[in-house]
Motif scaffolding. Structure first.
Motif, PDB file in Angstrom:
ATOM      1  N   GLU A 149       0.844  -1.184   0.000  1.00  0.00           N
ATOM      2  CA  GLU A 149       0.000   0.000   0.000  1.00  0.00           C
ATOM      3  C   GLU A 149       0.877   1.231   0.000  1.00  0.00           C
ATOM      4  O   GLU A 149       1.832   1.310   0.766  1.00  0.00           O
ATOM      5  CB  GLU A 149      -0.894  -0.019   1.249  1.00  0.00           C
ATOM      6  CG  GLU A 149      -1.930   1.063   1.215  1.00  0.00           C
ATOM      7  CD  GLU A 149      -2.965   0.901   2.325  1.00  0.00           C
ATOM      8  OE1 GLU A 149      -3.324   1.944   2.910  1.00  0.00           O
ATOM      9  OE2 GLU A 149      -3.397  -0.220   2.604  1.00  0.00           O
ATOM     10  N   PHE A 207      -6.558   9.778   1.192  1.00  0.00           N
ATOM     11  CA  PHE A 207      -5.913  11.071   0.910  1.00  0.00           C
ATOM     12  C   PHE A 207      -6.973  12.132   0.597  1.00  0.00           C
ATOM     13  O   PHE A 207      -7.879  11.913  -0.201  1.00  0.00           O
ATOM     14  CB  PHE A 207      -4.945  10.937  -0.273  1.00  0.00           C
ATOM     15  CG  PHE A 207      -4.227  12.228  -0.584  1.00  0.00           C
ATOM     16  CD1 PHE A 207      -3.128  12.626   0.158  1.00  0.00           C
ATOM     17  CD2 PHE A 207      -4.676  13.065  -1.613  1.00  0.00           C
ATOM     18  CE1 PHE A 207      -2.485  13.839  -0.107  1.00  0.00           C
ATOM     19  CE2 PHE A 207      -4.043  14.274  -1.884  1.00  0.00           C
ATOM     20  CZ  PHE A 207      -2.942  14.648  -1.127  1.00  0.00           C
ATOM     21  N   VAL A 224       0.786   8.989   6.304  1.00  0.00           N
ATOM     22  CA  VAL A 224       0.063   7.724   6.168  1.00  0.00           C
ATOM     23  C   VAL A 224      -0.636   7.362   7.479  1.00  0.00           C
ATOM     24  O   VAL A 224      -0.109   7.604   8.574  1.00  0.00           O
ATOM     25  CB  VAL A 224       1.008   6.582   5.705  1.00  0.00           C
ATOM     26  CG1 VAL A 224       1.989   6.183   6.805  1.00  0.00           C
ATOM     27  CG2 VAL A 224       0.214   5.371   5.236  1.00  0.00           C
ATOM     28  N   GLY A 256       1.548   5.635  -0.203  1.00  0.00           N
ATOM     29  CA  GLY A 256       1.134   6.834   0.535  1.00  0.00           C
ATOM     30  C   GLY A 256       2.341   7.536   1.122  1.00  0.00           C
ATOM     31  O   GLY A 256       3.371   6.906   1.356  1.00  0.00           O
ATOM     32  N   ASN A 311      -4.656  16.960   3.736  1.00  0.00           N
ATOM     33  CA  ASN A 311      -3.262  16.510   3.613  1.00  0.00           C
ATOM     34  C   ASN A 311      -2.396  17.549   2.916  1.00  0.00           C
ATOM     35  O   ASN A 311      -2.856  18.249   2.014  1.00  0.00           O
ATOM     36  CB  ASN A 311      -3.205  15.186   2.855  1.00  0.00           C
ATOM     37  CG  ASN A 311      -3.912  14.068   3.596  1.00  0.00           C
ATOM     38  OD1 ASN A 311      -5.028  13.695   3.249  1.00  0.00           O
ATOM     39  ND2 ASN A 311      -3.295  13.550   4.624  1.00  0.00           N
ATOM     40  N   LYS A 328      -3.979   4.558  -1.564  1.00  0.00           N
ATOM     41  CA  LYS A 328      -3.811   5.843  -0.851  1.00  0.00           C
ATOM     42  C   LYS A 328      -4.916   6.842  -1.165  1.00  0.00           C
ATOM     43  O   LYS A 328      -5.212   7.715  -0.354  1.00  0.00           O
ATOM     44  CB  LYS A 328      -2.434   6.451  -1.131  1.00  0.00           C
ATOM     45  CG  LYS A 328      -2.179   6.815  -2.585  1.00  0.00           C
ATOM     46  CD  LYS A 328      -0.787   7.403  -2.772  1.00  0.00           C
ATOM     47  CE  LYS A 328      -0.465   7.646  -4.233  1.00  0.00           C
ATOM     48  NZ  LYS A 328      -0.228   6.399  -4.978  1.00  0.00           N
ATOM     49  N   TRP A 329      -5.528   6.700  -2.331  1.00  0.00           N
ATOM     50  CA  TRP A 329      -6.579   7.658  -2.704  1.00  0.00           C
ATOM     51  C   TRP A 329      -7.854   7.440  -1.874  1.00  0.00           C
ATOM     52  O   TRP A 329      -8.749   8.264  -1.878  1.00  0.00           O
ATOM     53  CB  TRP A 329      -6.893   7.562  -4.201  1.00  0.00           C
ATOM     54  CG  TRP A 329      -5.684   7.842  -5.049  1.00  0.00           C
ATOM     55  CD1 TRP A 329      -5.064   6.983  -5.907  1.00  0.00           C
ATOM     56  CD2 TRP A 329      -4.914   9.058  -5.113  1.00  0.00           C
ATOM     57  NE1 TRP A 329      -3.968   7.578  -6.486  1.00  0.00           N
ATOM     58  CE2 TRP A 329      -3.850   8.857  -6.027  1.00  0.00           C
ATOM     59  CE3 TRP A 329      -5.027  10.309  -4.472  1.00  0.00           C
ATOM     60  CZ2 TRP A 329      -2.905   9.843  -6.309  1.00  0.00           C
ATOM     61  CZ3 TRP A 329      -4.084  11.292  -4.764  1.00  0.00           C
ATOM     62  CH2 TRP A 329      -3.038  11.058  -5.676  1.00  0.00           C
ATOM     63  N   TYR A 365       6.459   7.828  -1.954  1.00  0.00           N
ATOM     64  CA  TYR A 365       5.061   7.384  -1.868  1.00  0.00           C
ATOM     65  C   TYR A 365       4.909   5.859  -1.920  1.00  0.00           C
ATOM     66  O   TYR A 365       3.810   5.350  -2.073  1.00  0.00           O
ATOM     67  CB  TYR A 365       4.176   8.097  -2.910  1.00  0.00           C
ATOM     68  CG  TYR A 365       4.519   9.573  -2.999  1.00  0.00           C
ATOM     69  CD1 TYR A 365       4.420  10.388  -1.862  1.00  0.00           C
ATOM     70  CD2 TYR A 365       5.000  10.146  -4.176  1.00  0.00           C
ATOM     71  CE1 TYR A 365       4.796  11.727  -1.907  1.00  0.00           C
ATOM     72  CE2 TYR A 365       5.372  11.488  -4.222  1.00  0.00           C
ATOM     73  CZ  TYR A 365       5.269  12.265  -3.081  1.00  0.00           C
ATOM     74  OH  TYR A 365       5.646  13.597  -3.120  1.00  0.00           O
TER      75      TYR A 365
END
Length: 261
Positions: A85, A194, A92, A87, A199, A190-191, A141
């Protein structure tokens, strides 16, 4: 001489292709999957090829599932099961970060300990940690996964020395970016949390980094490399593939010594 090879996380990706390929080469393969649905699907594929494979569901975070490992005798253990995953590390969600360590590091070591005990009792065996190029380099990321794979590198290098006197080999396999869907799924995650309002990480920086996903390698080559390496008695401690990734990582490691802030 065929070997008995036990793989975790063989329900998808590189390990799935490798499990099938090893069985085709005449090795006795014990392929385990995280989910029952993956088990059903892998059994179907094995039948299609007319292969005799032992396939069962083993979620490595589940203690009862791990206990099943103890019933089997094998020569090589491939600790492959992992989740991914992405981020930004500075933002995170810690529950997501912990979840990756739970599977990729803690549960992985728990399965490796079971295999290590078996091999020490036998006086032979090989543990192969599925690491990644992310175990050596660091990509923006992709921090949570990178952190877990750096931990895997640390464990593998330590255990290599610790288990040598018992006749047990330890190695890593470090694939580059292969188009199995694994990296794409991780980038999507991550979307889910986020939020540009909350953020501070720049959305466009993350999107730019994701562009690299368009240039992933064909998994077929990596699978062939794994089929060749996993049963072999002698090879390098670290198998980085493809060659261009190996060159890139050696350059990255060198740059780390010169890097300034």
């Amino acid at each position: 001489m065929g070997k008995t090879i036990f793989l975790t996380g063989a329900g998808s990706g590189l390990a799935r292709g490798t499990a099938i390929g090893l069985a085709k080469k005449g090795h006795k393969v014990i392929a385990t999957t995280e989910l029952t649905s993956q088990k059903t699907d892998l059994m179907r594929e094995a039948r299609q090829w007319g292969l005799e494979m032992e396939i069962f569901k083993l979620d490595i975070t589940n203690e009862r599932d791990r206990e099943q490992m103890k019933k089997y005798d094998f020569d090589v253990f491939v600790a492959n099961a992992a989740i991914n995953e992405g981020g930004p590390l500075a933002e995170v969600a810690m529950d997501r970060f912990r979840a990756l360590f739970e599977v990729n590091v803690f549960a992985t070591l728990e399965t490796v300990q079971i295999a290590a005990r078996k091999f020490v009792e036998k006086g032979s065996g090989k543990i192969v940690f599925m690491s990644s190029m992310a175990g050596i380099s660091a990509t923006p990321y992709v921090g949570p996964y990178t952190a877990t794979k750096h931990a895997i590198e640390g464990m593998a290098q330590t255990m290599k020395t610790e288990l040598e006197s018992f006749g047990v080999q330890v190695a890593t396999i470090n694939p580059g970016a292969y188009a199995t869907g694994f990296n794409d799924r991780s980038a999507e995650e991550k979307w889910k949390w986020f939020d540009e309002e909350k953020n501070f990480t720049h959305k466009e920086d993350m999107e730019k980094q994701e562009e690299a996903l368009k240039n992933q390698f064909d998994p077929k080559d990596m699978i062939e490399k794994m089929i060749e390496t996993i049963p072999a008695d002698h090879h390098k401690f670290r198998t980085v593939y493809p060659e261009e990734t190996e060159k890139q990582l050696k350059k990255t490691e060198q740059e780390r010594w010169e890097m300034e802030i």
